[in-house]
Scaffold this active site. Structure first.
Site, PDB file in Angstrom:
ATOM      1  N   GLN A   1    -120.766   5.919 -36.587  1.00 47.78           N
ATOM      2  CA  GLN A   1    -121.536   5.274 -35.517  1.00 47.78           C
ATOM      3  C   GLN A   1    -123.023   5.617 -35.571  1.00 47.78           C
ATOM      4  OE1 GLN A   1    -118.671   6.637 -32.263  1.00 47.78           O
ATOM      5  NE2 GLN A   1    -119.407   4.677 -31.487  1.00 47.78           N
TER       6      GLN A   1
ATOM      7  N   HIS B   1    -112.312   5.321 -35.532  1.00 45.64           N
ATOM      8  CA  HIS B   1    -113.592   5.004 -36.179  1.00 45.64           C
ATOM      9  C   HIS B   1    -113.602   5.473 -37.634  1.00 45.64           C
ATOM     10  CE1 HIS B   1    -116.063   3.284 -33.060  1.00 45.64           C
ATOM     11  NE2 HIS B   1    -115.830   4.268 -32.219  1.00 45.64           N
TER      12      HIS B   1
ATOM     13  N   HIS C   1    -109.389   7.576 -30.155  1.00 47.21           N
ATOM     14  CA  HIS C   1    -110.442   6.558 -30.245  1.00 47.21           C
ATOM     15  C   HIS C   1    -111.427   6.903 -31.370  1.00 47.21           C
ATOM     16  CE1 HIS C   1    -113.505   3.720 -28.390  1.00 47.21           C
ATOM     17  NE2 HIS C   1    -114.246   4.440 -29.201  1.00 47.21           N
ATOM     18  N   GLU C   2    -111.871   8.165 -31.416  1.00 53.51           N
ATOM     19  CA  GLU C   2    -112.842   8.564 -32.446  1.00 53.51           C
ATOM     20  C   GLU C   2    -112.208   8.569 -33.830  1.00 53.51           C
ATOM     21  OE1 GLU C   2    -115.818   8.452 -31.568  1.00 53.51           O
ATOM     22  OE2 GLU C   2    -115.370   8.483 -29.438  1.00 53.51           O
TER      23      GLU C   2
ATOM     24  N   CYS D   1    -117.047   2.043 -25.732  1.00 55.48           N
ATOM     25  CA  CYS D   1    -117.514   2.564 -27.015  1.00 55.48           C
ATOM     26  C   CYS D   1    -119.020   2.347 -27.098  1.00 55.48           C
ATOM     27  CB  CYS D   1    -116.816   1.820 -28.151  1.00 55.48           C
ATOM     28  SG  CYS D   1    -117.307   2.370 -29.787  1.00 55.48           S
ATOM     29  N   LEU D   2    -119.753   3.360 -27.534  1.00 49.81           N
ATOM     30  CA  LEU D   2    -121.209   3.238 -27.605  1.00 49.81           C
ATOM     31  C   LEU D   2    -121.632   2.155 -28.598  1.00 49.81           C
ATOM     32  CD1 LEU D   2    -122.256   7.002 -27.442  1.00 49.81           C
ATOM     33  CD2 LEU D   2    -122.222   5.312 -25.595  1.00 49.81           C
TER      34      LEU D   2
ATOM     35  N   GLY E   1    -117.649  10.827 -26.702  1.00 55.28           N
ATOM     36  CA  GLY E   1    -117.224  11.044 -28.079  1.00 55.28           C
ATOM     37  C   GLY E   1    -118.107  10.219 -28.997  1.00 55.28           C
TER      38      GLY E   1
HETATM   39 ZN    ZN Z   1    -116.110   4.192 -30.195  1.00 56.18          ZN
END
Ligand code: ZN
Length: 187
Positions: free
Chosen positions: A50, A144, A140-141, A98-99, A45
């Site tokens: 991000q 953000h 989660h996304e 998370c990236l 995701g």
């Molecule tokens: Zn993340």
């Protein structure tokens, strides 16, 4: 085009994302770039902030989890201006990463089912009920887009254990095998 990923600690990850207005941005190009960036980094995701884009959208593809979670098969979707309108069901833990926060994986507790309203890549509105891994990645996304990170959802004790590592990430000392955006230094 692969875009550099913004690291934990940068301001854009703390802001509420702005609604996407049709025709104001090149949405098709952005979506293609976000998928390319996510796949290159082996993510499931990715939210626009991000990649330093302040708008309310995220992409997901959880197909890689289909062995353990049958629901995940083929679940690849774009969520524009999403709104989680209901969360229900039992809370469960899932080990999230998370990236933007490389090398940290933590068990996070969230409710199992969500109702989410969003526009797809053609700006068609949908309201879907999701559960399990599909709900989880969207939660989660979605966080953000509210300026929230998963490490804020773990216990204060766990977070204090991670403080040094989080500082290293914020200071650019943790280098994953994908491209991250250079730190914007204060002038
Ligand atoms: Zn993340």
């Amino acid at each position: 085009m692969i875009l550099p990923i913004v690291r934990y600690g940068q301001t854009i990850l703390r802001l509420t994302a702005k609604p996407v207005e049709k025709d104001k941005i090149n949405i098709n190009e952005l979506i293609a770039n976000m998928y390319e960036t996510m796949y290159a980094a082996h993510g499931i995701g990715l939210a626009a902030p991000q990649v330093d884009v302040p708008f309310s959208l995220f992409v997901v593809d959880v197909d890689a989890f289909k062995k353990d979670y049958p629901d995940a098969e083929g679940f690849k979707r774009v969520f524009i201006n999403p709104e989680i309108i209901e969360e229900s069901g039992e809370e469960w833990f899932f080990n999230e990463g998370c990236l933007s926060v490389p090398e940290i994986h933590e068990d996070v507790k969230r409710k199992s089912t969500i109702v989410i309203r969003y526009l797809d890549e053609n700006f068609v509105e949908h309201t879907d009920t999701l559960s399990g891994i599909c709900a989880r990645v969207c939660q989660h996304e979605y966080d953000h887009l509210q300026g929230k990170m998963f490490v804020e959802r773990i216990s204060p004790l766990r977070r204090s254990f991670l403080k040094r590592k989080l500082n290293e990430i914020a200071n650019g000392k943790v280098l994953p095998d994908y491209k991250m955006k250079n730190i914007q230094r204060k002038r």
